[in-house]
Enzyme design. Sequence first.
Site, mmCIF file in Angstrom:
data_model
loop_
_atom_site.group_PDB
_atom_site.id
_atom_site.type_symbol
_atom_site.label_atom_id
_atom_site.label_comp_id
_atom_site.label_asym_id
_atom_site.label_seq_id
_atom_site.Cartn_x
_atom_site.Cartn_y
_atom_site.Cartn_z
ATOM 1 C CB SER A 1 -0.843 -0.099 1.033
ATOM 2 O OG SER A 1 -2.008 0.847 0.958
ATOM 3 C CG ASP B 1 -6.166 -3.505 -3.391
ATOM 4 O OD1 ASP B 1 -6.935 -2.438 -3.405
ATOM 5 O OD2 ASP B 1 -5.194 -3.463 -3.060
ATOM 6 C CG HIS C 1 -5.662 -2.707 0.230
ATOM 7 N ND1 HIS C 1 -4.771 -2.365 -0.686
ATOM 8 C CD2 HIS C 1 -5.047 -1.614 1.239
ATOM 9 C CE1 HIS C 1 -3.735 -1.397 -0.340
ATOM 10 N NE2 HIS C 1 -3.779 -1.141 0.914
#
Lengths: 350, 350
Positions: A141, A295, A324
């Site tokens: 991320s 995601d 995610h």
Amino acid sequence: MTDHPYYGQALHGPYELIDIGTLELEEGGAIPHCRLAVATHGQLNAARDNAILIPTWYSGTSKIMEQVYIGSARALDPEKYFIVIVNQIGNGLSTSPHNTPGPLGRASFPRVRIGDDVRAQHRLLTEHFGIDSLALVLGGSMGAQQTYEWAVRYPQMVKRAAPIAGTAKNTEHDFVFAETLIEAITSDPGFQNGDYAQSSDVAAGLQRHARLWTVMGWSTDFFRAGRHHALGFESMQSFVEQFMCGYFGPMDPNDLLCMAWKWQRGDVSRHTGGDLAAALGRIQAKTYVMPISHDMFFPPADCLLEQQLIPDSEFRPLDCIDGHLGLFGTDPACIDQLDANLRELLATAV
Amino acid sequence: MTDHPYYGQALHGPYELIDIGTLELEEGGAIPHCRLAVATHGQLNAARDNAILIPTWYSGTSKIMEQVYIGSARALDPEKYFIVIVNQIGNGLSTSPHNTPGPLGRASFPRVRIGDDVRAQHRLLTEHFGIDSLALVLGGSMGAQQTYEWAVRYPQMVKRAAPIAGTAKNTEHDFVFAETLIEAITSDPGFQNGDYAQSSDVAAGLQRHARLWTVMGWSTDFFRAGRHHALGFESMQSFVEQFMCGYFGPMDPNDLLCMAWKWQRGDVSRHTGGDLAAALGRIQAKTYVMPISHDMFFPPADCLLEQQLIPDSEFRPLDCIDGHLGLFGTDPACIDQLDANLRELLATAV
């Protein structure tokens, strides 16, 4: 520094606070005595070429990287590598709005960019640890954003890169998603333009923020499959209230906002006048691009477009319906895929 | 009734307001003199078997259904069919919080369920129009929820059904998404627990609500492909501010909340003690289930599971990167697919 019940050695240690001096910022101004919270595992070898750097994601700290990603006989094995986990600026352990005293603290904390973090980490590695070569940089991320920034900014130093569930240039969609997170917090009257007395004054905003993460952080497939029940929650309500609100609730709003602003603007093409292909073309690292299949805001298709612009790279999506937040390690099979990829990447001669 | 600049014949007409009498509600209480705003196109034939019913979606009115879905030489051709578009309760044209005077108005408006709408529509069709057979019921999103409710509740009356981009039983994920929409509005201090003076007092909340729709209403692929630019907006900012905030900004917050509460609880298995298979097994209509490929909250996989429980049904996903709001008709190719499916469905002998 302001004490805060959530941030500290008790929940997130052990880590060391290292003062890297004054950090000039890309948006102007500077952070004097910028402190990075650093957790290391393993030993630097004599050749000084077994170092692995792991930057952290939004709301995360070095602790979850240690717990989920590192281990003996894992790809990231402290018996083989010197693993340096650096908490990003603003995450509550490193220099952050809530722990900065004086006129730069709290709501007056300066704007920090991904590039500022990476320059700070570069100084830490070269000056404090005497490292000038990284066997691997990886992160998920916002950790992927920092990984890309590292590979573009210091191409000769980064031998291998593994950006996970993140992009080199943030998308317009993702920018607006992060904006909804920001607004969930700042719209709380208790936020007081950042001048709240304690996080709990912004409890309603933090709960809205947690609900948005519930919607976008996992996936429709995650809930259809009852993964939230499999994780131990009897109902959606308890999953939201106990797990999601429980996770974000204690955090400092200004700290989260510092990271969110940074996340929105992650973009390696700032180095090349907006030319993303030129920026990614600078990367010399052997790079495995690893989005998570489900995601909802760093989707594989966005990551594939970037991977195709990186010279020595492979597209290695992780098949995981957790979306995610599979980054949390909720699906062991996903972490196994990740480990297999990292093992292969680390075995690649560079 | 309270005047409101957005709702009325000028922007949404022509339609007729039809008083169906007192509507008893599933959650208790009743709406006296429940008025349905009804737009009709075409003529009922002598056999009274060419009627098509179209209920409306969240925030939508009969106008967009007319503009995007109906037309001469289209599948929904007023020269062949008697098309009845009924605005759902709470949408601002039919009886709604903002236009209900007295003690049941505004924030005190009673809870309305999908089943209440469908019973109200049934009364309208049978008693006002003398219709006891529907050649087709179709609708998108909350219109699909009403379509499913129709097919389960009145299986002999509904000959064909086309739920588009919606489910028969709302998912837990979708419930939380709708909750974030609700919170975006109710968290605005100007909302005053529903006792605001005018919509613009809740402008900040309505803008947050519009930003959430930007994130979830379209798709990551939509923005990656620059579809927002193709629709005529120079920047993401102008797309959000002019199109998304411009669309939702004038609407009445209590009306939106009435619909959102209803949307969250759409569930045909209420007829069968929670047994979704039993409920969908009641459907006699030839049913085409048409999710939109890139829908982020009514995803095809959720719709496929339901389609498999409907006896005489086919799964006909619409390939469209615009996501859920492809329902707006932004992608002509998507509407062409829909028309082809509807033409085929209407040609099926039942």
